[in-house]
Write an enzyme that holds these catalytic residues in place. Structure first.
Site, PDB file in Angstrom:
ATOM      1  N   SER A 106     -11.697  -1.852   5.986  1.00  0.00           N
ATOM      2  CA  SER A 106     -10.777  -2.120   7.104  1.00  0.00           C
ATOM      3  C   SER A 106     -11.486  -1.986   8.453  1.00  0.00           C
ATOM      4  CB  SER A 106      -9.603  -1.133   7.068  1.00  0.00           C
ATOM      5  OG  SER A 106      -8.851  -1.273   5.888  1.00  0.00           O
TER       6      SER A 106
HETATM    7  N1  SAH Z   1      -9.092   1.819   2.445  1.00  0.00           N
HETATM    8  C1  SAH Z   1     -10.099   0.803   2.204  1.00  0.00           C
HETATM    9  C2  SAH Z   1      -9.548  -0.602   2.393  1.00  0.00           C
HETATM   10  C3  SAH Z   1     -10.107  -1.542   1.395  1.00  0.00           C
HETATM   11  S1  SAH Z   1      -9.307  -3.113   1.307  1.00  0.00           S
HETATM   12  C4  SAH Z   1     -11.334   1.052   3.060  1.00  0.00           C
HETATM   13  O1  SAH Z   1     -11.295   1.909   3.939  1.00  0.00           O
HETATM   14  O2  SAH Z   1     -12.357   0.416   2.816  1.00  0.00           O
HETATM   15  C5  SAH Z   1      -7.933  -2.767   0.237  1.00  0.00           C
HETATM   16  C6  SAH Z   1      -8.237  -2.275  -1.151  1.00  0.00           C
HETATM   17  O3  SAH Z   1      -7.012  -2.233  -1.890  1.00  0.00           O
HETATM   18  C7  SAH Z   1      -9.185  -3.150  -1.960  1.00  0.00           C
HETATM   19  O4  SAH Z   1     -10.275  -2.380  -2.373  1.00  0.00           O
HETATM   20  C8  SAH Z   1      -8.336  -3.615  -3.135  1.00  0.00           C
HETATM   21  O5  SAH Z   1      -9.062  -3.780  -4.343  1.00  0.00           O
HETATM   22  C9  SAH Z   1      -7.302  -2.510  -3.247  1.00  0.00           C
HETATM   23  N2  SAH Z   1      -6.068  -2.888  -3.950  1.00  0.00           N
HETATM   24  C10 SAH Z   1      -5.437  -4.082  -3.986  1.00  0.00           C
HETATM   25  N3  SAH Z   1      -4.326  -4.029  -4.758  1.00  0.00           N
HETATM   26  C11 SAH Z   1      -4.262  -2.765  -5.251  1.00  0.00           C
HETATM   27  C12 SAH Z   1      -3.348  -2.090  -6.144  1.00  0.00           C
HETATM   28  N4  SAH Z   1      -2.296  -2.706  -6.672  1.00  0.00           N
HETATM   29  N5  SAH Z   1      -3.599  -0.791  -6.421  1.00  0.00           N
HETATM   30  C13 SAH Z   1      -4.665  -0.139  -5.876  1.00  0.00           C
HETATM   31  N6  SAH Z   1      -5.554  -0.735  -5.057  1.00  0.00           N
HETATM   32  C14 SAH Z   1      -5.367  -2.033  -4.741  1.00  0.00           C
END
Ligand code: SAH
Length: 221
Positions: free
Chosen positions: A70
Site C-alpha cells: 500500500s
Molecule cells: N497490508 C499490505 C497490503 C497488501 S495488498 C501491505 O502493507 O503490503 C492486499 C493484500 O490482501 C494482498 O496481499 C492480497 O493477496 C490480500 N488479500 C486479498 N484477498 C484476501 C482475502 N480474502 N483474505 C486475505 N487476504 C487477502
C-alpha cells in the site's frame, strides 16, 4: 545502525523517512503514535530490491502474486482511523508485504494478520520474524476472519472489499472499530465502522484504490 535481513537501515534511510512523514503530515497525518511508528519501520526492507531507492516516495509497488504494497499515505490514514492503543487486539486482512503489519506491531498492538496468497504468506511470515515484528500470521481466507481469537478491538482490511463481510462484523468487540475500503472495480470508499456498546454506526473517509479482496475460490483454503 541496525541490520535488517541483508539490508542496512542507515542515517540516509532515517532522513528519507522523516521527509516522508513531513509529506504525510501535509496530507493530514496527525496521530502521534502513527507518526512515531512510521518513523521507525524501514519500508525499504518490505519492497523488492528494484524499488529500494523509491521506498519512501508515496507510491505503491508490486510485491508478489500480482499484489502491491500500500501507499505510505494509505497506511498512514488507515492506521490513524483505527485509533489504536497499545495492547489492543487487532486483526488485519491482507498481510501482503507485511509493512502495514509492522507499523501496527510497532504501535504496540497484539496483531493477527491473514493473507490469501500462499506465495506472499511464505515470503512475508519469515521477513516479519527476521525484522523482529512479533505477530500471528495466517494463511487463510480473510472473509472468515479469525473466530477463535475474536472479539477484536480493531479490524483493518487492506484490500478492496466488494461488501462488508458479516463474519468480520460478528468478530468486533462491543466497543471497537473496523476500517474497510468498500467497493468493486477501480475505486473504494474508506469506511469506518464503529461499534459503541454493541451499536453500529458508519463514517466515510474518501476514495482509495486497492487490489481486490479475493473470494474463496475452492482452492486449498
Ligand atoms: N497490508 C499490505 C497490503 C497488501 S495488498 C501491505 O502493507 O503490503 C492486499 C493484500 O490482501 C494482498 O496481499 C492480497 O493477496 C490480500 N488479500 C486479498 N484477498 C484476501 C482475502 N480474502 N483474505 C486475505 N487476504 C487477502
Amino acid at each position: 545502525m541496525s541490520y535488517f535481513s541483508g539490508m542496512l537501515d542507515t542515517y540516509r534511510h532515517k532522513g528519507m523517512r522523516r521527509r516522508m512523514i513531513k509529506a504525510l503530515q501535509d496530507k493530514g497525518l496527525t496521530d502521534q503514535r502513527v507518526i512515531e511508528a512510521m518513523e521507525k519501520v524501514p519500508r525499504h526492507s518490505f519492497v523488492d530490491t528494484a524499488f529500494v531507492e523509491h521506498a519512501y516516495e508515496d507510491k505503491a509497488f508490486p510485491i508478489a502474486a500480482g499484489q502491491t504494497i500500500s501507499h505510505p499515505s494509505t497506511v498512514a490514514m488507515q492506521s490513524q482511523l483505527l485509533e489504536c492503543e497499545p495492547g489492543m487486539k487487532v486483526l488485519e486482512i491482507g498481510t501482503g508485504s507485511g509493512y502495514q503489519a509492522a507499523v501496527l506491531v510497532q504501535m504496540g498492538v497484539k496483531l493477527y494478520t491473514i493473507e490469501r496468497q500462499r506465495e506472499l504468506f511464505t515470503k512475508t511470515n519469515p521477513l516479519l520474524r527476521k525484522l523482529g515484528y512479533k505477530c500471528e500470521t495466517y494463511y487463510g481466507d480473510g472473509y472468515k476472519g479469525k473466530k477463535v481469537f475474536a472479539p477484536f478491538d480493531r479490524i483493518i482490511i487492506t484490500c478492496g472489499a466488494p461488501y462488508i463481510p458479516q463474519d468480520l462484523l460478528d468478530q468486533m468487540a462491543s466497543n471497537s472499530i473496523m476500517v474497510i475500503p468498500v467497493g468493486e472495480g477501480n475505486a473504494q470508499e474508506m469506511m469506518l465502522i464503529r461499534r459503541t456498546d454493541g451499536k453500529l454506526s458508519e463514517e466515510r473517509h474518501g476514495e482509495y484504490r486497492f487490489v481486490p479482496m479475493l473470494e474463496h475460490r475452492g482452492s486449498d483454503i
